[in-house]
Write a protein that holds these residues in place. Structure first.
Motif, PDB file in Angstrom:
ATOM      1  N   HIS A 199     -94.521  64.107   8.018  1.00 35.61           N
ATOM      2  CA  HIS A 199     -94.540  64.231   9.478  1.00 35.61           C
ATOM      3  C   HIS A 199     -93.786  65.470   9.934  1.00 35.61           C
ATOM      4  CE1 HIS A 199     -96.356  60.532  11.123  1.00 35.61           C
ATOM      5  NE2 HIS A 199     -96.053  60.048   9.940  1.00 35.61           N
ATOM      6  N   GLN A 252     -90.744  65.562  11.182  1.00 37.22           N
ATOM      7  CA  GLN A 252     -89.765  65.346  12.265  1.00 37.22           C
ATOM      8  C   GLN A 252     -88.367  65.769  11.810  1.00 37.22           C
ATOM      9  OE1 GLN A 252     -90.285  64.244  15.482  1.00 37.22           O
ATOM     10  NE2 GLN A 252     -92.471  64.278  15.113  1.00 37.22           N
ATOM     11  N   PHE A 297     -87.387  69.363  12.476  1.00 39.28           N
ATOM     12  CA  PHE A 297     -86.906  69.719  13.820  1.00 39.28           C
ATOM     13  C   PHE A 297     -85.406  69.449  13.946  1.00 39.28           C
ATOM     14  CE2 PHE A 297     -91.374  68.177  14.950  1.00 39.28           C
ATOM     15  CZ  PHE A 297     -91.919  69.440  14.757  1.00 39.28           C
ATOM     16  N   GLN A 348     -88.837  56.395   7.745  1.00 38.40           N
ATOM     17  CA  GLN A 348     -87.488  56.031   7.296  1.00 38.40           C
ATOM     18  C   GLN A 348     -87.346  56.263   5.787  1.00 38.40           C
ATOM     19  OE1 GLN A 348     -84.772  54.606   9.562  1.00 38.40           O
ATOM     20  NE2 GLN A 348     -86.088  56.086  10.597  1.00 38.40           N
ATOM     21  N   ARG A 350     -79.870  51.339  17.478  1.00 34.54           N
ATOM     22  CA  ARG A 350     -79.451  52.703  17.827  1.00 34.54           C
ATOM     23  C   ARG A 350     -78.328  52.669  18.872  1.00 34.54           C
ATOM     24  NH1 ARG A 350     -81.161  54.163  13.530  1.00 34.54           N
ATOM     25  NH2 ARG A 350     -83.217  55.093  13.182  1.00 34.54           N
ATOM     26  N   GLU A 378     -75.117  51.854  17.040  1.00 35.99           N
ATOM     27  CA  GLU A 378     -74.652  53.044  16.311  1.00 35.99           C
ATOM     28  C   GLU A 378     -73.998  54.055  17.249  1.00 35.99           C
ATOM     29  OE1 GLU A 378     -78.168  53.263  12.897  1.00 35.99           O
ATOM     30  OE2 GLU A 378     -78.251  54.553  14.645  1.00 35.99           O
ATOM     31  N   ARG A 379     -74.631  54.258  18.384  1.00 35.83           N
ATOM     32  CA  ARG A 379     -74.129  55.290  19.301  1.00 35.83           C
ATOM     33  C   ARG A 379     -72.854  54.850  19.996  1.00 35.83           C
ATOM     34  NH1 ARG A 379     -76.194  59.960  17.496  1.00 35.83           N
ATOM     35  NH2 ARG A 379     -78.193  59.353  16.581  1.00 35.83           N
ATOM     36  N   ASN A 434     -88.666  48.798  11.087  1.00 33.89           N
ATOM     37  CA  ASN A 434     -89.527  49.847  11.622  1.00 33.89           C
ATOM     38  C   ASN A 434     -90.933  49.302  11.857  1.00 33.89           C
ATOM     39  OD1 ASN A 434     -89.837  52.518  12.412  1.00 33.89           O
ATOM     40  ND2 ASN A 434     -90.467  53.200  10.367  1.00 33.89           N
ATOM     41  N   PHE A 461     -84.380  49.096   8.823  1.00 37.52           N
ATOM     42  CA  PHE A 461     -83.600  50.318   9.025  1.00 37.52           C
ATOM     43  C   PHE A 461     -82.329  50.222   8.194  1.00 37.52           C
ATOM     44  CE2 PHE A 461     -85.947  50.251  13.103  1.00 37.52           C
ATOM     45  CZ  PHE A 461     -86.508  51.512  13.031  1.00 37.52           C
ATOM     46  N   ARG A 462     -81.902  51.345   7.648  1.00 38.17           N
ATOM     47  CA  ARG A 462     -80.624  51.339   6.935  1.00 38.17           C
ATOM     48  C   ARG A 462     -79.532  51.051   7.957  1.00 38.17           C
ATOM     49  NH1 ARG A 462     -77.939  56.977   6.936  1.00 38.17           N
ATOM     50  NH2 ARG A 462     -78.933  57.845   8.782  1.00 38.17           N
ATOM     51  N   ARG A 479     -75.980  51.830   8.959  1.00 40.88           N
ATOM     52  CA  ARG A 479     -74.894  52.766   8.693  1.00 40.88           C
ATOM     53  C   ARG A 479     -73.568  52.021   8.629  1.00 40.88           C
ATOM     54  NH1 ARG A 479     -75.552  57.699  12.900  1.00 40.88           N
ATOM     55  NH2 ARG A 479     -77.541  58.538  12.196  1.00 40.88           N
ATOM     56  N   TRP A 484     -92.202  55.840  19.855  1.00 43.84           N
ATOM     57  CA  TRP A 484     -91.235  55.471  18.825  1.00 43.84           C
ATOM     58  C   TRP A 484     -89.927  56.247  18.965  1.00 43.84           C
ATOM     59  CZ3 TRP A 484     -88.952  57.996  14.637  1.00 43.84           C
ATOM     60  CH2 TRP A 484     -88.432  57.167  13.622  1.00 43.84           C
ATOM     61  N   THR A 515     -84.313  55.771  20.180  1.00 46.74           N
ATOM     62  CA  THR A 515     -83.230  56.638  19.708  1.00 46.74           C
ATOM     63  C   THR A 515     -82.737  57.549  20.819  1.00 46.74           C
ATOM     64  OG1 THR A 515     -84.148  56.562  17.476  1.00 46.74           O
ATOM     65  CG2 THR A 515     -82.615  58.357  17.957  1.00 46.74           C
ATOM     66  N   LYS A 532     -78.827  57.088  22.643  1.00 49.01           N
ATOM     67  CA  LYS A 532     -77.804  58.136  22.594  1.00 49.01           C
ATOM     68  C   LYS A 532     -77.178  58.352  23.957  1.00 49.01           C
ATOM     69  CE  LYS A 532     -79.570  61.214  19.110  1.00 49.01           C
ATOM     70  NZ  LYS A 532     -80.239  62.479  18.870  1.00 49.01           N
ATOM     71  N   THR A 576     -92.550  62.410  22.278  1.00 45.73           N
ATOM     72  CA  THR A 576     -93.323  62.758  21.085  1.00 45.73           C
ATOM     73  C   THR A 576     -93.910  61.482  20.497  1.00 45.73           C
ATOM     74  OG1 THR A 576     -93.112  63.555  18.814  1.00 45.73           O
ATOM     75  CG2 THR A 576     -91.106  62.835  19.865  1.00 45.73           C
ATOM     76  N   TRP A 589     -96.968  59.999  17.359  1.00 44.49           N
ATOM     77  CA  TRP A 589     -97.971  60.312  16.347  1.00 44.49           C
ATOM     78  C   TRP A 589     -98.801  59.077  16.129  1.00 44.49           C
ATOM     79  CZ3 TRP A 589     -93.477  58.091  14.977  1.00 44.49           C
ATOM     80  CH2 TRP A 589     -93.526  57.078  14.012  1.00 44.49           C
ATOM     81  N   GLN A 606    -100.601  64.144  16.386  1.00 44.26           N
ATOM     82  CA  GLN A 606     -99.220  64.324  16.813  1.00 44.26           C
ATOM     83  C   GLN A 606     -99.243  64.807  18.251  1.00 44.26           C
ATOM     84  OE1 GLN A 606     -97.786  67.003  13.484  1.00 44.26           O
ATOM     85  NE2 GLN A 606     -95.884  66.012  14.083  1.00 44.26           N
ATOM     86  N   PHE A 643     -96.662  66.200  21.547  1.00 45.59           N
ATOM     87  CA  PHE A 643     -95.365  66.602  22.087  1.00 45.59           C
ATOM     88  C   PHE A 643     -95.527  66.838  23.583  1.00 45.59           C
ATOM     89  CE2 PHE A 643     -95.641  68.092  17.707  1.00 45.59           C
ATOM     90  CZ  PHE A 643     -94.539  67.461  17.150  1.00 45.59           C
ATOM     91  N   ARG A 678     -93.942  72.585  19.800  1.00 48.18           N
ATOM     92  CA  ARG A 678     -92.796  71.764  20.210  1.00 48.18           C
ATOM     93  C   ARG A 678     -91.696  72.647  20.789  1.00 48.18           C
ATOM     94  NH1 ARG A 678     -87.972  69.919  18.183  1.00 48.18           N
ATOM     95  NH2 ARG A 678     -87.447  67.728  18.539  1.00 48.18           N
TER      96      ARG A 678
END
Lengths: 62, 396
Positions: A13, A15, A18, A56, B16, B19-20, B42, B62-63, B65, B293, B297, B301, B326, B328, B337, B339, B386
């Motif tokens: 992809h 991403q 970027f 991921q 997210r 995490e933030r 996901n 998702f991992r 953290r 998607w 995130t 933030k 964005t 896809w 894709q 943007f 982009r």
């Protein structure tokens, strides 16, 4: 810091490119290539790249 | 006393946000509540890889953290009500949780067609369990009726066809993915599906499902009757906001947010992900929900910083929230894709590179300015477009 991309999962992809262009690139064949042991100063960018990977597929160790 | 932030919703946006909050220095308690039994995972593979083969939660998770290691996950239980003035939420098991801050991250659920007929054999695709149930029925030769020609409908059609099913798509629009692609690219996408054997019945809706115990077909708005072994309803989604009723909020389309993602200006209450309806000064002041998607995130933030500032634990966000949308979509071997905001430029659509039946870059313009691009293939050009869209000034 060690970066591992599961290339069986990656679908190019781009991403991550970027977020961290110093570490991730799409080559001329459209495939992802990356620096496996980037400098610690790039950690935030690499974390961001891992977050935004649609598959991921990016793991960060250390 | 230790401060507590409750995150209502334990999917990507909730994760997210957690995490933030930690990254921004919050050291208090974080409780994340989710109605699904799983830790955040996901969802995009659910309409693709997870229909084609067995995919475990572990593969999609998702991992986590290290910074979110001490988040308390309350899974398998929904938030059923909230009293924003009193700062408390109630869970489906009767638990009352007081909180100093609240993150609304309850997302969306699939809309169901309000038409008569049996329920068995009808599917949606939102959760891992949804994908598993549909996968069990997708076999070569089965008749699959996909209702809806948006992202999910098109991706499920492509996956089912690739697995050897016979696929018909019914939708009210005149082209698949009509919004956001526009008529020309939508028609090109239709041709690509048709070349691979998918049948489109467009400009039509479903009036009723046929069958006794289980669905055997559908009757369309024009009276046509179709046989179907499996039905997939991909007709949009509904915001999970019922639990916020009674607080005087505008819940007509998700949760209305100010430019800092605060819920209607209420200090200490923010929203993230596709349930949040927020203005994007990159384009205009109109609040919109965005079901891409990247949005969980992006919103998390910004919302985390807003929330901590409201709690007196940090400075407010340095600048306006102006994400570059964005998305896809993978269908067969095609990679779409996007943007920017194609829908804002749908009156002036131009092919910028390539051609509609091959690899192509399509540009969407407003007042002559590029506001969005969609690429099919052409991956090496994505970064350039982009960057051009990112450079456009944000009128804050």
């Amino acid at each position: 810091m060690k970066v591992i991309v599961d290339m069986d999962v990656c679908k190019d992809h781009g991403q991550c490119v970027f977020s961290a262009p110093e570490v991730f690139q799409i080559n001329e064949n459209g495939r992802l290539v990356y620096e496996a042991e980037p400098d610690e100063s790039l950690r935030d960018a690499v974390e961001e790249a891992a977050d935004v990977c649609p598959l991921q597929a990016i793991t960060i160790e250390g | 006393m230790t401060q507590r932030i409750v995150i209502a919703g334990a999917s990507m946006g909730g994760l997210r946000a957690a995490e933030r909050l930690r990254a921004a220095g919050f050291t208090g308690e974080i409780v994340a509540v989710g109605d699904e039994p799983h830790l955040p995972y996901n969802r995009p593979p659910l309409s693709k890889e997870a229909l084609a083969s067995e995919v475990t939660h572990e593969a999609l998770a998702f991992r986590l953290r290290p910074v979110v290691a001490d988040v308390a996950w309350r899974l398998g239980v929904p938030v059923v009500s909230a009293d924003l003035a009193a700062r408390a939420v109630r869970l489906g098991d009767g638990t009352e949780l007081a909180c100093d801050g609240l993150v609304v991250a309850t997302g969306m659920r699939p809309r169901r067609l309000p038409v008569p007929g049996p329920a068995a054999g009808r599917h949606v695709v939102r959760t891992l369990e949804d994908a598993r149930a549909l996968r069990a029925e997708l076999r070569p030769g089965v008749n699959v009726l996909v209702i809806g020609a948006g992202f999910i409908g098109c991706e499920v059609a492509a996956t089912a066809r690739t697995l050897g099913a016979s696929v018909t798509v019914v939708a009210p629009e005149d082209a698949p993915m009509r919004r956001p692609l526009g008529a020309g690219l939508g028609a090109a996408l239709r041709r690509r599906h048709e070349e691979r054997g998918v049948t489109f019945l467009l400009g039509r809706t479903v009036r009723a499902f046929l069958g006794e115990e289980r669905v055997t077909g559908a009757e369309l708005s024009d009276g046509a009757r179709l046989d179907a072994d499996v039905v997939v309803e991909a007709v949009g989604s509904v915001a999970n906001t019922e639990w916020l009723e009674g607080n005087g909020l505008d819940l007509s389309d998700g949760v209305l947010c100010d430019e800092a993602l605060r819920v209607e200006g209420r200090p200490g209450v923010v929203a993230v992900g596709d349930v949040a309806r927020f203005p994007n000064p990159r384009y205009d002041g109109v609040p919109r929900r965005v079901e891409h998607w990247s949005i969980p995130t992006d919103t998390a933030k910004h919302a985390a910083v807003t929330l901590l500032a409201d709690l007196g634990l940090g400075d407010p966000p340095a600048g306006p929230f102006a994400p570059l949308p964005t998305f896809w979509s993978d269908q067969y071997d095609l990679r779409l894709q996007s943007f920017g905001a194609p829908v804002l430029g749908e009156d002036d659509i131009r092919v910028l590179e390539g051609d509609l039946d091959g690899e192509v870059v399509v540009g969407y313009h407003r007042d002559g300015e590029l506001v969005g691009v969609v690429l099919i293939g052409m991956a090496s050009a994505a970064g350039r477009y982009r960057a051009a869209l990112n450079r456009a000034p944000v009128a804050a």
